[in-house]
Design a protein around this motif. Structure first.
Motif, PDB file in Angstrom:
ATOM      1  N   GLU A  36      42.449  20.473 -17.167  1.00  0.00           N
ATOM      2  CA  GLU A  36      41.475  19.561 -17.778  1.00  0.00           C
ATOM      3  C   GLU A  36      41.704  18.127 -17.324  1.00  0.00           C
ATOM      4  O   GLU A  36      40.749  17.363 -17.138  1.00  0.00           O
ATOM      5  CB  GLU A  36      41.574  19.628 -19.309  1.00  0.00           C
ATOM      6  N   ASP A  37      42.970  17.737 -17.134  1.00  0.00           N
ATOM      7  CA  ASP A  37      43.295  16.361 -16.780  1.00  0.00           C
ATOM      8  C   ASP A  37      43.121  16.058 -15.303  1.00  0.00           C
ATOM      9  O   ASP A  37      43.088  14.895 -14.903  1.00  0.00           O
ATOM     10  CB  ASP A  37      44.755  16.048 -17.184  1.00  0.00           C
ATOM     11  N   LEU A  38      43.024  17.096 -14.468  1.00  0.00           N
ATOM     12  CA  LEU A  38      42.910  16.882 -13.031  1.00  0.00           C
ATOM     13  C   LEU A  38      41.497  16.481 -12.626  1.00  0.00           C
ATOM     14  O   LEU A  38      40.523  16.773 -13.320  1.00  0.00           O
ATOM     15  CB  LEU A  38      43.285  18.161 -12.272  1.00  0.00           C
ATOM     16  N   ASP A  39      41.416  15.820 -11.479  1.00  0.00           N
ATOM     17  CA  ASP A  39      40.123  15.561 -10.873  1.00  0.00           C
ATOM     18  C   ASP A  39      39.413  16.899 -10.647  1.00  0.00           C
ATOM     19  O   ASP A  39      40.028  17.882 -10.223  1.00  0.00           O
ATOM     20  CB  ASP A  39      40.334  14.831  -9.535  1.00  0.00           C
ATOM     21  N   GLU A  40      38.115  16.958 -10.937  1.00  0.00           N
ATOM     22  CA  GLU A  40      37.395  18.240 -10.892  1.00  0.00           C
ATOM     23  C   GLU A  40      37.441  18.893  -9.526  1.00  0.00           C
ATOM     24  O   GLU A  40      37.573  20.116  -9.418  1.00  0.00           O
ATOM     25  CB  GLU A  40      35.939  18.031 -11.328  1.00  0.00           C
ATOM     26  N   ALA A  41      37.357  18.091  -8.462  1.00  0.00           N
ATOM     27  CA  ALA A  41      37.378  18.661  -7.116  1.00  0.00           C
ATOM     28  C   ALA A  41      38.710  19.336  -6.833  1.00  0.00           C
ATOM     29  O   ALA A  41      38.770  20.455  -6.314  1.00  0.00           O
ATOM     30  CB  ALA A  41      37.101  17.577  -6.081  1.00  0.00           C
ATOM     31  N   ARG A  42      39.819  18.646  -7.204  1.00  0.00           N
ATOM     32  CA  ARG A  42      41.133  19.239  -6.942  1.00  0.00           C
ATOM     33  C   ARG A  42      41.390  20.417  -7.873  1.00  0.00           C
ATOM     34  O   ARG A  42      41.964  21.433  -7.456  1.00  0.00           O
ATOM     35  CB  ARG A  42      42.242  18.202  -7.108  1.00  0.00           C
ATOM     36  N   ALA A  43      40.966  20.303  -9.119  1.00  0.00           N
ATOM     37  CA  ALA A  43      41.155  21.407 -10.059  1.00  0.00           C
ATOM     38  C   ALA A  43      40.452  22.659  -9.560  1.00  0.00           C
ATOM     39  O   ALA A  43      41.004  23.763  -9.612  1.00  0.00           O
ATOM     40  CB  ALA A  43      40.626  21.005 -11.430  1.00  0.00           C
ATOM     41  N   SER A  44      39.233  22.489  -9.057  1.00  0.00           N
ATOM     42  CA  SER A  44      38.476  23.628  -8.545  1.00  0.00           C
ATOM     43  C   SER A  44      39.156  24.242  -7.328  1.00  0.00           C
ATOM     44  O   SER A  44      39.255  25.463  -7.198  1.00  0.00           O
ATOM     45  CB  SER A  44      37.054  23.179  -8.188  1.00  0.00           C
ATOM     46  N   THR A  45      39.649  23.374  -6.432  1.00  0.00           N
ATOM     47  CA  THR A  45      40.331  23.859  -5.235  1.00  0.00           C
ATOM     48  C   THR A  45      41.580  24.658  -5.591  1.00  0.00           C
ATOM     49  O   THR A  45      41.827  25.732  -5.038  1.00  0.00           O
ATOM     50  CB  THR A  45      40.729  22.677  -4.338  1.00  0.00           C
ATOM     51  N   LEU A  46      42.363  24.139  -6.521  1.00  0.00           N
ATOM     52  CA  LEU A  46      43.596  24.819  -6.910  1.00  0.00           C
ATOM     53  C   LEU A  46      43.319  26.151  -7.593  1.00  0.00           C
ATOM     54  O   LEU A  46      43.999  27.151  -7.323  1.00  0.00           O
ATOM     55  CB  LEU A  46      44.416  23.918  -7.831  1.00  0.00           C
ATOM     56  N   LEU A  47      42.326  26.186  -8.475  1.00  0.00           N
ATOM     57  CA  LEU A  47      41.970  27.454  -9.120  1.00  0.00           C
ATOM     58  C   LEU A  47      41.510  28.481  -8.091  1.00  0.00           C
ATOM     59  O   LEU A  47      41.813  29.675  -8.204  1.00  0.00           O
ATOM     60  CB  LEU A  47      40.871  27.224 -10.160  1.00  0.00           C
ATOM     61  N   GLY A  48      40.774  28.019  -7.083  1.00  0.00           N
ATOM     62  CA  GLY A  48      40.301  28.923  -6.050  1.00  0.00           C
ATOM     63  C   GLY A  48      41.413  29.506  -5.207  1.00  0.00           C
ATOM     64  O   GLY A  48      41.282  30.590  -4.647  1.00  0.00           O
ATOM     65  N   LYS A  49      42.529  28.779  -5.103  1.00  0.00           N
ATOM     66  CA  LYS A  49      43.661  29.251  -4.307  1.00  0.00           C
ATOM     67  C   LYS A  49      44.611  30.145  -5.107  1.00  0.00           C
ATOM     68  O   LYS A  49      45.474  30.808  -4.539  1.00  0.00           O
ATOM     69  CB  LYS A  49      44.442  28.047  -3.747  1.00  0.00           C
ATOM     70  N   MET A  50      44.464  30.144  -6.424  1.00  0.00           N
ATOM     71  CA  MET A  50      45.341  30.952  -7.264  1.00  0.00           C
ATOM     72  C   MET A  50      44.936  32.418  -7.226  1.00  0.00           C
ATOM     73  O   MET A  50      43.815  32.755  -6.834  1.00  0.00           O
ATOM     74  CB  MET A  50      45.292  30.443  -8.714  1.00  0.00           C
ATOM     75  N   ASP A  51      45.854  33.290  -7.644  1.00  0.00           N
ATOM     76  CA  ASP A  51      45.490  34.691  -7.827  1.00  0.00           C
ATOM     77  C   ASP A  51      44.366  34.750  -8.862  1.00  0.00           C
ATOM     78  O   ASP A  51      44.416  34.034  -9.876  1.00  0.00           O
ATOM     79  CB  ASP A  51      46.680  35.496  -8.336  1.00  0.00           C
ATOM     80  N   PRO A  52      43.336  35.558  -8.631  1.00  0.00           N
ATOM     81  CA  PRO A  52      42.177  35.577  -9.542  1.00  0.00           C
ATOM     82  C   PRO A  52      42.539  35.813 -10.998  1.00  0.00           C
ATOM     83  O   PRO A  52      41.941  35.212 -11.896  1.00  0.00           O
ATOM     84  CB  PRO A  52      41.326  36.726  -8.989  1.00  0.00           C
ATOM     85  N   ASP A  53      43.540  36.673 -11.258  1.00  0.00           N
ATOM     86  CA  ASP A  53      43.894  36.940 -12.655  1.00  0.00           C
ATOM     87  C   ASP A  53      44.518  35.718 -13.314  1.00  0.00           C
ATOM     88  O   ASP A  53      44.249  35.417 -14.481  1.00  0.00           O
ATOM     89  CB  ASP A  53      44.824  38.150 -12.753  1.00  0.00           C
ATOM     90  N   ASP A  54      45.353  34.977 -12.560  1.00  0.00           N
ATOM     91  CA  ASP A  54      45.946  33.760 -13.108  1.00  0.00           C
ATOM     92  C   ASP A  54      44.876  32.697 -13.356  1.00  0.00           C
ATOM     93  O   ASP A  54      44.875  32.015 -14.387  1.00  0.00           O
ATOM     94  CB  ASP A  54      47.007  33.201 -12.156  1.00  0.00           C
ATOM     95  N   ALA A  55      43.959  32.571 -12.379  1.00  0.00           N
ATOM     96  CA  ALA A  55      42.878  31.589 -12.530  1.00  0.00           C
ATOM     97  C   ALA A  55      41.983  31.942 -13.712  1.00  0.00           C
ATOM     98  O   ALA A  55      41.573  31.064 -14.480  1.00  0.00           O
ATOM     99  CB  ALA A  55      42.058  31.517 -11.241  1.00  0.00           C
ATOM    100  N   ALA A  56      41.686  33.227 -13.877  1.00  0.00           N
ATOM    101  CA  ALA A  56      40.824  33.645 -14.989  1.00  0.00           C
ATOM    102  C   ALA A  56      41.465  33.343 -16.335  1.00  0.00           C
ATOM    103  O   ALA A  56      40.788  32.922 -17.277  1.00  0.00           O
ATOM    104  CB  ALA A  56      40.511  35.138 -14.869  1.00  0.00           C
ATOM    105  N   ASP A  57      42.786  33.530 -16.433  1.00  0.00           N
ATOM    106  CA  ASP A  57      43.488  33.228 -17.686  1.00  0.00           C
ATOM    107  C   ASP A  57      43.342  31.752 -18.052  1.00  0.00           C
ATOM    108  O   ASP A  57      43.190  31.406 -19.229  1.00  0.00           O
ATOM    109  CB  ASP A  57      44.970  33.580 -17.560  1.00  0.00           C
ATOM    110  N   ILE A  58      43.389  30.885 -17.046  1.00  0.00           N
ATOM    111  CA  ILE A  58      43.254  29.454 -17.303  1.00  0.00           C
ATOM    112  C   ILE A  58      41.822  29.107 -17.672  1.00  0.00           C
ATOM    113  O   ILE A  58      41.568  28.366 -18.632  1.00  0.00           O
ATOM    114  CB  ILE A  58      43.699  28.645 -16.065  1.00  0.00           C
ATOM    115  N   VAL A  59      40.880  29.643 -16.920  1.00  0.00           N
ATOM    116  CA  VAL A  59      39.463  29.343 -17.162  1.00  0.00           C
ATOM    117  C   VAL A  59      39.049  29.766 -18.564  1.00  0.00           C
ATOM    118  O   VAL A  59      38.236  29.095 -19.209  1.00  0.00           O
ATOM    119  CB  VAL A  59      38.575  30.015 -16.089  1.00  0.00           C
ATOM    120  N   ARG A  60      39.605  30.858 -19.063  1.00  0.00           N
ATOM    121  CA  ARG A  60      39.289  31.324 -20.424  1.00  0.00           C
ATOM    122  C   ARG A  60      39.592  30.254 -21.471  1.00  0.00           C
ATOM    123  O   ARG A  60      38.936  30.174 -22.499  1.00  0.00           O
ATOM    124  CB  ARG A  60      40.095  32.578 -20.761  1.00  0.00           C
TER     125      ARG A  60
END
Length: 450
Positions: free
Chosen positions: A232-256
């Motif tokens: 939430e605190d990160l710049d949206e562009a970088r946050a999106s990039t980092l989530l995209g590079k994560m394993d999908p299950d880890d990213a989904a847990d955060i997005v939830r």
């Protein structure tokens, strides 16, 4: 040895013996392993600040003050250079990240080493002795003497300068990483431990110095309660990039755990393939096999040969998760078997997978609870468990790492319950004792009104 706290406020005297000011700070050049003091800052009459070259003008020094080798009117003043840092202004009382001890500490004093006319910075004192010395040298000596009288010893806690790395070049708010390894060389779990101990502003400062791969891994290693807040605190562009590079299950847990608006914004900013993988996992209920599985696995059709399968493995990205098994599918995408890497290496390259695959599979439906999945993974000693739908189509896999997380979470919850029950029991016993004591007291003195 000298300490910065001993020198601050001491007199600065010229070659005639005239006092021209008092020490306000010392400067170092940050490029050396144990940097020399390069400049002396002092306050002149009317608290006017001055700075002079240490090498050119300082003749001698000790904890009682500094003697210059020239008369006051011959001094040529200088300015702080881009690679110089002021010890008192920029380091003293600042928080640093101790990456060896995995904790955040404060610089209470700075230890200096005398070598002829040179004075070098050895490191930061982060223990109680630095605090006491800063208040009063007499207080430090008295406490040490008292400790010795009781057979105790209060050691210094020095972190050497050559283990430090400046993280923020904005010298009005210097942050340090005290490292035996640079942040980008540390294990992501260690970086995550450090980030969790910092406040949001400090966390952002440290995080900015991680490369994309380390940043992604560090977020994945964070405890759940920190991940969403951090994104939430990160710049949206970088946050999106980092989530995209994560394993999908880890990213989904955060997005939830993100707000709906934030989650949608980040998913729209990332690539379509990454967003689709995350959205697919978000469709499953949290706490189930579907909610904890990952879609990063290797699956090939049963008609493929060993050689073709090995070639497919070679084409995987370097950051693809570790592959233990190749999952074998029929023409309709139904899971029909698995082949281990060991088998693929040992058999003839022209052999079709259907001839060497292991077909007695243990699988889970996406609705199965994560506790049940974890229990089966450990029961059957599986590195991963396939998750299939009612027709047998492969949806994803749950890894043993995810199973460990479930077991650990359950264990922590059980410990918390025990602590709560113990606390309730103690409080309850105390209340019963207080009630009985009160009744006995009333019996002894008679009830009011009797």
């Amino acid at each position: 040895m000298l300490y910065l706290s001993q020198m601050l406020g001491e007199p600065v005297v010229d070659s005639t013996g005239a006092k021209i000011g008092k020490v306000s700070d010392l400067a170092i050049s940050t490029g050396e392993m144990f940097p020399r003091i390069t400049s002396l800052a002092f306050q002149g009459p009317g608290k006017k600040p001055f700075m002079v070259s240490w090498r050119k003008y300082v003749e001698s020094f000790d904890e009682d003050g500094i003697d210059l080798g020239v008369e006051g009117h011959h001094i040529r003043f200088s300015y702080l250079q881009p690679d110089e840092v002021l010890l008192a202004r920029d380091l003293l009382n600042r928080q640093i990240v101790d990456t060896q001890g995995m904790k955040v500490v404060r610089v209470n004093d700075l230890k200096l080493s005398v070598s002829g006319k040179q004075l070098r910075l050895l490191g930061a004192e982060v223990g109680m002795r630095g605090i006491m010395r800063g208040l009063s040298q007499h207080l430090e000596r008295a406490v040490l003497a008292l400790a010795r009288a009781f057979g105790k010893k209060i050691d210094e806690q020095i972190i050497a300068w050559n283990y430090m790395d400046l993280l923020d070049r904005d010298l009005s708010e210097v942050q340090l990483s005290v490292t035996h390894k640079r942040l980008n060389e540390m294990h992501p779990a260690d970086v995550a431990d450090i980030l969790e101990q910092l406040d949001p502003q400090q966390r952002a400062s440290v995080f900015a110095h991680l490369d994309e791969a380390r940043a992604t891994d560090a977020i994945s290693e964070m405890e759940d309660e920190y991940q969403a807040d951090f994104i939430e605190d990160l710049d949206e562009a970088r946050a999106s990039t980092l989530l995209g590079k994560m394993d999908p299950d880890d990213a989904a847990d955060i997005v939830r755990d993100l707000s709906y608006e934030k989650a949608e914004t980040l998913l729209h900013l990332m690539g379509m393939e990454d967003a689709a993988a995350i959205r697919g996992l978000l469709g499953y209920k949290e706490g189930t096999a579907g909610g904890m599985m990952t879609t990063q696995y290797v699956a090939v059709e049963e008609t493929r040969t060993v050689a073709e399968t090995i070639e497919a493995l070679r084409e995987l990205d370097e950051d693809f998760p570790t592959v233990h098994y190749v999952y074998v599918l029929d023409a309709y995408g139904k899971l029909v078997g698995v082949a281990s890497l060991r088998t693929l290496v040992l058999v003839d390259a022209a052999t079709p997978l259907k001839d060497i695959m292991y077909s007695e599979l243990i699988t889970a439906l996406p609705t199965k609870t994560e506790e049940e999945v974890a229990a089966d993974i450990f029961k059957y000693d599986l590195p991963a468990m396939p998750v299939v739908d009612e027709s047998g189509k492969l949806l994803g896999i749950v890894t043993v790492d995810d199973a460990y997380d479930v077991i650990e979470e359950d264990a922590n919850e059980e410990k918390l319950k025990k602590r709560v029950l113990m606390t309730v029991g103690i409080v309850g016993a105390a209340l019963v004792f207080l009630f009985i004591y009160t009744m006995i007291l009333f019996q002894a003195i008679g009830y009011p009104g009797n």
